[in-house]
Design an enzyme around this catalytic site. Sequence first.
Site, PDB file in Angstrom:
ATOM      1  N   ASP A 117       2.029 -47.863 -13.995  1.00 35.34           N
ATOM      2  CA  ASP A 117       1.551 -47.781 -15.381  1.00 35.34           C
ATOM      3  C   ASP A 117       0.170 -47.134 -15.408  1.00 35.34           C
ATOM      4  OD1 ASP A 117       0.937 -48.071 -18.035  1.00 35.34           O
ATOM      5  OD2 ASP A 117       0.890 -50.267 -18.018  1.00 35.34           O
ATOM      6  N   ASP A 211      -1.410 -30.659 -10.952  1.00 33.81           N
ATOM      7  CA  ASP A 211      -0.604 -31.048 -12.111  1.00 33.81           C
ATOM      8  C   ASP A 211       0.422 -29.934 -12.332  1.00 33.81           C
ATOM      9  OD1 ASP A 211       0.262 -32.240 -14.557  1.00 33.81           O
ATOM     10  OD2 ASP A 211      -1.744 -33.007 -14.931  1.00 33.81           O
TER      11      ASP A 211
END
Length: 299
Positions: A117, A211
Amino acid sequence: MAERELRTVLTGGGFFEGPRWRDGTWWVSDFYRHTVSRVTPDGRETVLFEVENQPSGLGWLADGSLVVVSMKDHRLLRFADGELSTYADLGEHCGGHLNDLVVDAQGRVFVGDFGFDLMGGGDAHAATLKRVDPDGSVTVVADGLQFPNGAVITPDGGTLVVGETLGNRYTAFDLGPDGSLSNRHEWAILGPEVTGRTTEEVLGQVVVAPDGCALDAEGHIWSADAVGGRVARIAPGGSIVESVAAPDGMGVFACMLGGEDGRTLLMCCAPDFYEHNRAPVREAVLVSTEVGVAHAGRP
């Protein structure tokens, strides 16, 4: 960093991700507007559809239909004939939000997840890379990855390279004709081994956070550096041979090569990546610049 002219393509986004070039336009997801859009090179946006549970990676199956990640409910969606449907449910294999993907020439989808998370500040855990075959079946093909994110496949279809955003590295695999991954090896080392557990510890040890990314014809990867406010052109092994800074006050969280000659570099920029900051406002932008080497491979 290289001083390049940046051109604003589109403003007013929540958080742009998953940029692709196809059929003469850019295609892009927006996490917090929950949209998937086409954007012309001169900045005209057409929203194609909405994904309630947050869209991310985009790709095309062998039949030309579009697949998109639905992040929060861990599904791959298929968009065809104006309709969205569930293509595969990957919930059994996800420790966090489903994320970016790459599709091979046979229509097999390779997709990663956060592993934990991130937005809630949970302790960092490794994640897996999943393969979704054309029949919708799901197979875990690699594990122990530190936030597998943007991935590319070489033009010969024989190598898959995936960025580990919280691992300071790109990891490569031989991609077999049957979609299997083997011969796992380090493609680029961008910093020391990350050993932290909490989100804060891990982020503090990240030197380059690969990314969204694109492969070029010289075998280098243009990578958004999610902690560095730039895109970096990375050579095999890990040397950064070029970099382009984001506009002032912005980070870069995905990029793609496209345009008619494959030399336009599109950058997805926002002040940060935190949902509580980005979702209420419309500060994300798409910007582009021209580079010297054209796109190659997938996506």
